[in-house]
Design a protein around this motif. Sequence first.
Motif, short mmCIF file in Angstrom:
data_model
loop_
_atom_site.label_atom_id
_atom_site.label_comp_id
_atom_site.label_asym_id
_atom_site.label_seq_id
_atom_site.Cartn_x
_atom_site.Cartn_y
_atom_site.Cartn_z
N SER A 1 0.83 -1.21 0.00
CA SER A 1 0.00 0.00 0.00
C SER A 1 0.86 1.25 0.00
CB SER A 1 -0.92 0.00 1.23
OG SER A 1 -1.75 -1.14 1.21
N CYS B 1 -15.23 -5.79 -2.62
CA CYS B 1 -14.22 -5.76 -1.56
C CYS B 1 -14.76 -6.55 -0.37
CB CYS B 1 -13.90 -4.33 -1.14
SG CYS B 1 -13.11 -3.35 -2.44
N THR C 1 -5.52 -3.10 1.69
CA THR C 1 -6.27 -2.15 2.50
C THR C 1 -7.47 -1.58 1.77
OG1 THR C 1 -4.75 -0.41 1.75
CG2 THR C 1 -4.22 -1.53 3.83
N ASN C 2 -7.46 -1.64 0.45
CA ASN C 2 -8.57 -1.08 -0.32
C ASN C 2 -8.95 -1.96 -1.50
OD1 ASN C 2 -9.07 1.60 1.00
ND2 ASN C 2 -6.90 1.86 0.49
N ARG C 3 -8.68 -3.25 -1.41
CA ARG C 3 -8.98 -4.12 -2.54
C ARG C 3 -9.06 -5.56 -2.05
NH1 ARG C 3 -3.58 -3.67 -2.23
NH2 ARG C 3 -2.34 -5.54 -2.59
N ARG D 1 -13.86 1.66 7.18
CA ARG D 1 -13.28 1.33 5.88
C ARG D 1 -14.38 1.06 4.86
NH1 ARG D 1 -8.44 -0.82 4.93
NH2 ARG D 1 -7.85 0.59 6.62
N ARG E 1 -15.72 4.33 3.47
CA ARG E 1 -14.83 4.96 2.48
C ARG E 1 -14.88 4.22 1.16
NH1 ARG E 1 -11.31 5.61 7.04
NH2 ARG E 1 -10.08 3.79 6.42
N LEU E 2 -14.96 2.89 1.21
CA LEU E 2 -15.02 2.12 -0.03
C LEU E 2 -16.28 2.45 -0.82
CD1 LEU E 2 -13.76 -1.36 1.25
CD2 LEU E 2 -12.57 0.17 -0.32
N ASN F 1 -15.99 5.63 -2.63
CA ASN F 1 -15.11 5.55 -3.80
C ASN F 1 -15.64 4.64 -4.89
OD1 ASN F 1 -13.21 7.29 -2.63
ND2 ASN F 1 -12.21 5.60 -1.55
N TYR G 1 -16.80 1.39 -4.60
CA TYR G 1 -16.62 -0.04 -4.43
C TYR G 1 -17.83 -0.65 -3.71
CZ TYR G 1 -11.74 0.58 -5.77
OH TYR G 1 -10.59 0.88 -6.46
#
Length: 331
Positions: free
Chosen positions: A101, A233, A264-266, A280, A283-284, A287, A289
Amino acid sequence: MVPEEFSDPASKPTNDIPLPPLRSSSQTVDDNVARLVQAGLQDLERRRRELQQEIEQLERRRDRIQAEMRTTFAGTSQDLAMRLQGFKDYLVGSLQDLATSAEQLDLAPPAVPPSPEPGRPSGGRPGQPGGATFQEEPPGNLSTTAFSIQRFEEQRERVRSLIDQYRTRPDYYGPPWQMRRTFETVHADRVSNWFFTQGGRGAVTSLGSRLQNVVVASGAISALYAIYGDRLCNMVLANTPERLGEWRRWLQDCLGISRADFGTNRGLMLFESPESMVQRAERLMENGYLPMLIIDESENNLPLAALRFPLWLVFAPDLANPAQDDYYYQS
């Protein structure tokens, strides 16, 4: 004179002593053999008693050692080593994810967001100061991704086909994110119920083993990945590093993925704290996701905020068949 050989034998004096009757040689041999057999049996009986006493002493010693192992540090060292190994796997994977990351961080200054059009309220969450509400949905229309029967009607047959394929035609060497383990009827029933009855948002009864629960979760993840791809995710919540290490290891085995798919994001993310997972997931979604929350049956504190996400799978403990931590039984 009468010759001596023709004389009367009764008239001759004799010195012969009468002999006792002779025993046959075969009877003597039989007696000797009987004595040898009796002596051998007595010796075997004596040895059997000695061996029996030694076995009883060894069994008592074994029981004493087992009791000491259960009550002393020497006995708990094996369990401690297993726990440390699980934490090591979790820590190594987390550090690798952190390094990856950090390499992918975009240090460029963030772009200035465009000002909202006149007469159009700014975006925000309901209940925030100012009474702002969402005016635009993230890409992909995430507000309609909850798998209600009406929303999921057009994809119902595809999901049924995937679940049936996992159950009847397993591909143990398929591509990543495809189910690679034996998927039995008990797993298929739980995944189908979660999709079509609970709409992708609900609890399923634990199978009494974390490995079996991971197989169920892997079936749902694989079907969702076939529909949403990299937008999906997956977030796993468990309350100890050892349990998270088991989830990581068995998800890799079931889905044919590698450590690079944990991030952390995938891909797949692991959490010990429910608050961190909820933050988390928010936030996903912002964005674009699609987060899927998976809750281990050992987790007792699930925040209500997690229930508002479009996808969540909770493993509820089976009181009639309580689960055991599998790392206690590893060799």
